[in-house]
Design a protein around this motif. Structure first.
Motif, mmCIF file in Angstrom:
data_model
loop_
_atom_site.group_PDB
_atom_site.id
_atom_site.type_symbol
_atom_site.label_atom_id
_atom_site.label_comp_id
_atom_site.label_asym_id
_atom_site.label_seq_id
_atom_site.Cartn_x
_atom_site.Cartn_y
_atom_site.Cartn_z
ATOM 1 N N ARG A 33 1.906 3.805 16.476
ATOM 2 C CA ARG A 33 3.069 4.043 15.610
ATOM 3 C C ARG A 33 4.348 3.527 16.268
ATOM 4 N N GLU A 34 4.478 3.716 17.583
ATOM 5 C CA GLU A 34 5.645 3.204 18.299
ATOM 6 C C GLU A 34 5.713 1.683 18.203
ATOM 7 N N VAL A 35 4.573 1.037 18.339
ATOM 8 C CA VAL A 35 4.526 -0.421 18.235
ATOM 9 C C VAL A 35 4.963 -0.872 16.841
ATOM 10 N N GLN A 36 4.394 -0.252 15.818
ATOM 11 C CA GLN A 36 4.755 -0.635 14.451
ATOM 12 C C GLN A 36 6.245 -0.461 14.190
ATOM 13 N N ALA A 37 6.817 0.621 14.695
ATOM 14 C CA ALA A 37 8.237 0.881 14.464
ATOM 15 C C ALA A 37 9.104 -0.171 15.154
ATOM 16 N N PHE A 38 8.728 -0.571 16.367
ATOM 17 C CA PHE A 38 9.528 -1.560 17.088
ATOM 18 C C PHE A 38 9.425 -2.931 16.431
ATOM 19 N N LEU A 39 8.249 -3.264 15.891
ATOM 20 C CA LEU A 39 8.040 -4.572 15.283
ATOM 21 C C LEU A 39 8.626 -4.668 13.865
ATOM 22 N N ALA A 40 8.840 -3.540 13.212
ATOM 23 C CA ALA A 40 9.248 -3.561 11.799
ATOM 24 C C ALA A 40 10.489 -4.420 11.539
ATOM 25 N N PRO A 41 11.549 -4.344 12.367
ATOM 26 C CA PRO A 41 12.740 -5.170 12.083
ATOM 27 C C PRO A 41 12.480 -6.676 12.185
ATOM 28 N N THR A 42 11.380 -7.089 12.844
ATOM 29 C CA THR A 42 11.068 -8.521 12.938
ATOM 30 C C THR A 42 10.376 -9.028 11.682
ATOM 31 N N GLN A 43 10.063 -8.138 10.771
ATOM 32 C CA GLN A 43 9.505 -8.457 9.453
ATOM 33 C C GLN A 43 8.259 -9.354 9.535
ATOM 34 N N PRO A 44 7.190 -8.861 10.153
ATOM 35 C CA PRO A 44 5.937 -9.625 10.134
ATOM 36 C C PRO A 44 5.502 -9.887 8.696
ATOM 37 N N ASP A 45 4.807 -10.988 8.479
ATOM 38 C CA ASP A 45 4.310 -11.288 7.137
ATOM 39 C C ASP A 45 3.151 -10.377 6.760
ATOM 40 N N ARG A 46 2.474 -9.848 7.767
ATOM 41 C CA ARG A 46 1.384 -8.911 7.508
ATOM 42 C C ARG A 46 1.200 -8.058 8.744
ATOM 43 N N VAL A 47 0.907 -6.782 8.554
ATOM 44 C CA VAL A 47 0.574 -5.885 9.661
ATOM 45 C C VAL A 47 -0.748 -5.213 9.330
ATOM 46 N N VAL A 48 -1.719 -5.402 10.190
ATOM 47 C CA VAL A 48 -3.032 -4.768 10.026
ATOM 48 C C VAL A 48 -3.083 -3.589 10.978
ATOM 49 N N THR A 49 -3.298 -2.402 10.450
ATOM 50 C CA THR A 49 -3.347 -1.202 11.284
ATOM 51 C C THR A 49 -4.751 -0.614 11.279
ATOM 52 N N GLY A 50 -4.991 0.284 12.220
ATOM 53 C CA GLY A 50 -6.311 0.906 12.319
ATOM 54 C C GLY A 50 -7.398 -0.108 12.616
ATOM 55 N N LEU A 51 -7.060 -1.165 13.314
ATOM 56 C CA LEU A 51 -8.010 -2.247 13.571
ATOM 57 C C LEU A 51 -8.898 -1.893 14.763
ATOM 58 N N GLY A 52 -10.184 -1.731 14.492
ATOM 59 C CA GLY A 52 -11.108 -1.369 15.564
ATOM 60 C C GLY A 52 -10.790 -0.035 16.197
ATOM 61 N N GLY A 53 -10.156 0.844 15.438
ATOM 62 C CA GLY A 53 -9.702 2.132 15.958
ATOM 63 C C GLY A 53 -8.230 2.277 15.640
ATOM 64 N N HIS A 54 -7.386 2.211 16.669
ATOM 65 C CA HIS A 54 -5.946 2.310 16.456
ATOM 66 C C HIS A 54 -5.237 0.970 16.665
ATOM 67 N N GLY A 55 -5.967 -0.124 16.644
ATOM 68 C CA GLY A 55 -5.371 -1.430 16.882
ATOM 69 C C GLY A 55 -4.350 -1.821 15.831
ATOM 70 N N VAL A 56 -3.369 -2.616 16.263
ATOM 71 C CA VAL A 56 -2.316 -3.124 15.376
ATOM 72 C C VAL A 56 -2.240 -4.635 15.565
ATOM 73 N N ALA A 57 -2.291 -5.380 14.472
ATOM 74 C CA ALA A 57 -2.138 -6.832 14.513
ATOM 75 C C ALA A 57 -0.975 -7.215 13.608
ATOM 76 N N ALA A 58 0.050 -7.837 14.196
ATOM 77 C CA ALA A 58 1.195 -8.322 13.430
ATOM 78 C C ALA A 58 1.066 -9.829 13.262
ATOM 79 N N VAL A 59 1.161 -10.298 12.028
ATOM 80 C CA VAL A 59 0.915 -11.709 11.703
ATOM 81 C C VAL A 59 2.223 -12.357 11.250
ATOM 82 N N TYR A 60 2.545 -13.503 11.846
ATOM 83 C CA TYR A 60 3.748 -14.263 11.510
ATOM 84 C C TYR A 60 3.309 -15.656 11.050
ATOM 85 N N GLU A 61 3.576 -15.967 9.806
ATOM 86 C CA GLU A 61 3.117 -17.208 9.197
ATOM 87 C C GLU A 61 4.110 -18.351 9.438
#
Length: 382
Positions: A33-61
């Motif tokens: 959750r801390e990671v997602q909050a810090f990345l939010a202002p960078t406006q990723p094109d997609r954020v995948v959460t709960g990946l393989g457990g609690h993994g977070v993947a931020a995608v920038y196109e």
């Protein structure tokens, strides 16, 4: 895309906030959750959460089609009590970010800052915050998640800080850089008896006494080259804490370590044969299981070439250092999906070692690691 002074202030604060809330493998919900909050202002094109457990993947196109480049950091801490007196020390008893994963996350957060200002010319960037690296289960869980196929990389990169190396110097090499390892759990079952009449039971004591040095002896040790192997007995238990009972149960835990996965298969076979033979001779039942399974980590030449170019262009000194190293790292699993490479960033020759209770990631490494990754992604994607 240089980082500003304010970026560095924010990134250090982010790293230290993560340091205060370490979570164990497969329990990293608050960290995610801390990671997602810090990345939010960078406006990723997609954020995948709960990946393989609690993994977070931020995608920038990128603006045009092209390859997918992944940079990976780890979410988890360790079950070790932190003893340092730093203001941002762990607030969770018995838990600590004592391997630097908080710093690795800050490096990827720095990439997010630059990507928020300028997307790549082509392709896409995936910032992978991976769960459960410390127990070896996280990369496999991420890869097994069906959503990973949608963001699977064409190149994968990672870094790890390394105390004992000069500060800011990088170790980089092709081929194996981290050993394969796994935890072997041996359970021996006999029959208890009164301590005054042990002959009426089946005790595992002699077998435990035989196996501990015999298992250790399977590891050849020596230089980290083809054929290297090591066995470390890490835990043993015989019977119960009682003077009146001859034991009927025992456990031995050992860590098996080899330079390559092929070597691990051979070492496991030898260890199992040794255990089964000793147990049968004494009429003991035996169960063998494995935990914390790490494949060896191998740097692909084409991925290493991209990191070398970035290091040279950024003026970061590097050589092969002491690579390969004995420690394990589950980033190697991504190398089965795409050319992958990890570099090792010196944390200082006298810096506390990884997993030491007084370890803390040096904040000044954030900018160095970020520069190398930013240059790598710009060279690949424009």
């Amino acid at each position: 895309m240089a980082l500003t002074n304010q970026d560095m202030v924010d990134l250090v604060a982010f790293r230290r906030s993560l340091h205060r809330i370490p979570e164990l493998s497969r329990e990293e919900a608050a960290t995610a959750r801390e990671v997602q909050a810090f990345l939010a202002p960078t406006q990723p094109d997609r954020v995948v959460t709960g990946l393989g457990g609690h993994g977070v993947a931020a995608v920038y196109e990128g603006r045009e089609p092209g390859p997918t480049v992944m940079f990976r950091a780890e979410l988890d801490g360790l079950p070790i009590e932190e003893i340092s007196a730093i203001p941002h020390r762990s607030t969770t008893p018995g838990r600590g970010h004592l391997c630097g994963h908080d710093g690795h996350m800050a490096v990827l957060a720095a990439l997010a800052r630059t990507l928020g200002r300028q997307r790549p010319q082509r392709g896409r960037v995936v910032l992978m915050f991976q769960p459960a690296e410390e127990d070896g289960s996280g990369a496999a869980a991420v890869i097994a998640d069906p959503r990973f196929r949608e963001i699977a990389p064409d190149f994968a990169f990672a870094l790890h800080n390394l105390p004992g190396m000069p500060f800011g110097k990088v170790a980089l090499a092709e081929g194996p850089v981290n050993c394969a390892s796994r935890g072997m759990r041996i359970v021996l079952t006999g029959k208890t008896a009164h301590a005054s009449m042990p002959e009426f039971g089946i005790s595992p004591v002699d077998v435990v006494a035989q196996l501990m040095p015999a298992l250790t002896g399977l590891g050849k040790g020596g230089p980290l080259e083809e054929g290297f192997s090591m066995v470390t007995v890490t835990h043993a238990k015989i019977g119960e804490a009682a003077f009146g009972v001859a034991p009927g149960h025992a456990e031995i835990w050992a860590t098996l370590r080899t330079l390559t996965d092929a070597g691990m298969e051979d070492l496991c076979a030898s260890a199992e044969q040794l255990v089964l033979s000793a147990a049968r001779q004494k009429g003991l039942g035996v169960e063998i299981s494995y935990d914390d399974i790490f494949q060896h980590c191998e740097n692909a030449p084409e991925a290493v070439a991209h990191l070398r170019r970035a290091l040279e262009e950024e003026g970061v000194p590097y050589d092969r250092g002491q690579l390969p190293i004995r420690a394990s790292e589950d980033f190697g699993r991504f190398g089965h999906r795409a050319p992958a490479a990890m570099f090792f960033l010196g944390a200082g020759e006298n810096h506390p070692s990884l997993h030491n209770p007084d370890y803390d990631f040096p904040d000044d490494l954030i900018a160095i690691g970020a520069r190398v990754f930013i240059r790598t992604l710009r060279n690949l994607l424009g």
